[in-house]
Write a protein that holds these residues in place. Structure first.
Motif, PDB file in Angstrom:
ATOM      1  N   ARG A 125      -3.646   1.600  -7.192  1.00  0.00           N
ATOM      2  CA  ARG A 125      -4.232   2.853  -7.669  1.00  0.00           C
ATOM      3  C   ARG A 125      -5.607   2.612  -8.276  1.00  0.00           C
ATOM      4  N   LYS A 126      -5.729   1.582  -9.088  1.00  0.00           N
ATOM      5  CA  LYS A 126      -6.998   1.265  -9.721  1.00  0.00           C
ATOM      6  C   LYS A 126      -8.062   0.942  -8.674  1.00  0.00           C
ATOM      7  N   ASP A 127      -7.693   0.118  -7.687  1.00  0.00           N
ATOM      8  CA  ASP A 127      -8.637  -0.239  -6.625  1.00  0.00           C
ATOM      9  C   ASP A 127      -9.036   0.990  -5.813  1.00  0.00           C
ATOM     10  N   LEU A 128      -8.064   1.838  -5.509  1.00  0.00           N
ATOM     11  CA  LEU A 128      -8.326   3.030  -4.709  1.00  0.00           C
ATOM     12  C   LEU A 128      -9.284   3.979  -5.418  1.00  0.00           C
ATOM     13  N   VAL A 146     -10.066  -0.241   1.617  1.00  0.00           N
ATOM     14  CA  VAL A 146      -8.855  -0.391   0.818  1.00  0.00           C
ATOM     15  C   VAL A 146      -7.978  -1.520   1.358  1.00  0.00           C
ATOM     16  N   LEU A 147      -7.412  -2.301   0.462  1.00  0.00           N
ATOM     17  CA  LEU A 147      -6.566  -3.425   0.864  1.00  0.00           C
ATOM     18  C   LEU A 147      -5.235  -2.942   1.421  1.00  0.00           C
ATOM     19  N   PRO A 155      -2.068   9.734   4.039  1.00  0.00           N
ATOM     20  CA  PRO A 155      -1.492  10.827   3.242  1.00  0.00           C
ATOM     21  C   PRO A 155      -1.090  10.387   1.839  1.00  0.00           C
ATOM     22  N   ARG A 156      -0.503   9.208   1.735  1.00  0.00           N
ATOM     23  CA  ARG A 156      -0.070   8.700   0.428  1.00  0.00           C
ATOM     24  C   ARG A 156      -1.274   8.417  -0.463  1.00  0.00           C
ATOM     25  N   LEU A 157      -2.308   7.798   0.093  1.00  0.00           N
ATOM     26  CA  LEU A 157      -3.503   7.486  -0.692  1.00  0.00           C
ATOM     27  C   LEU A 157      -4.243   8.761  -1.101  1.00  0.00           C
TER      28      LEU A 157
END
Length: 253
Positions: A125-128, A146-147, A155-157
């Motif tokens: 979440r932090k990276d996103l 994104v990794l 959809p989830r992201l």
């Protein structure tokens, strides 16, 4: 020739920290990551055209051995010297074995395990959200960087980003909130094509016979991910590597 003189000759600085591109306040993890990345660049197998690659690799091993030892690092920080007679700087030390002990070969299963733990984590979440802010909501770029992300994860992201916007954690960027369906369809089409190319590459590289090919395939598939790929591999190395042994002799006072 002492370690500091070798650093000056090979890396144009006698500062152990400057060689690694870090500051004196660097954490153990930061020292480890910097050593790993730089040692990869100068490894004789990766820098065959550099006549001093082997010497640089060995010097980096010595440098890390000093900075990873709390007592020797403290003496170096206070007095600017190192104990040239310590066991960790032994002339008959095999620095290739030392490096492999610190960073054992990453397997396909290691990567899959990392992906399983990473997805849905606070770290993801932090990276996103960092990528969302950095690229002002452009999902084309975000999904590229994104990794462990794929088209199936979009959809989830997107839900994570929407929730963060609603909670006021990040600002609202029109590139994300007003993205057209046409652009979304084009992204999906492009992702499907890349997935097919990756599958063909996997067959050509004989992935089942050579686990290292997985990492080559990931990196080759999208060169724009190189920085995040390196971060990804550093995280894996830190997670699965063994800690090196400490010197049995105390640093000189």
């Amino acid at each position: 020739m002492g370690l500091l003189d070798q650093c000056q000759e090979l890396f144009k600085t006698a500062s152990l920290y400057e060689v690694l591109g870090i500051t004196k306040e660097a954490t153990e993890a930061e020292i480890r990551r910097s050593y790993y990345k730089l040692s990869l660049k100068v490894h004789p197998d990766r820098a065959p055209d550099d006549p001093k690659a082997t010497e640089k690799f060995q010097v980096l091993g010595k440098l890390y051995a000093v900075l990873s030892d709390k007592e020797q690092r403290a003496v170096y920080d206070e007095q600017g010297i190192v104990d040239e007679e310590s066991d960790c700087l032994s002339q008959d030390h095999c620095w290739e074995d030392y490096w492999r002990l610190l960073f054992p070969r990453i397997t396909k299963q290691d990567i899959l395990d990392f992906e399983k733990q990473y997805k849905g984590s606070d770290e993801e979440r932090k990276d996103l959200l960092r990528l969302y802010v950095e690229h002002q909501g452009d999902m084309d770029v975000i999904l590229t960087c994104v990794l462990c992300g794929s088209q199936e994860d979009e959809p989830r992201l997107a839900d994570i980003i929407w929730a963060a916007i609603k909670n006021g954690d990040v600002e609202e960027f029109p590139a994300f909130t007003q993205e057209s369906n046409k652009k979304k369809r084009a992204r999906k089409k492009r992702a499907d094509r890349e997935r097919k190319e990756a599958e063909e590459m996997q067959k050509e590289m004989g992935l089942d016979q050579e686990e290292d090919s997985l990492m080559t395939m990931i990196k080759k598939r999208n060169t724009s991910r190189e920085q995040d790929f390196n971060s990804f591999m550093s995280n894996l190395e830190a997670k699965y590597s063994k800690k090196g042994g400490k010197s049995s002799k105390r640093a000189k006072k």
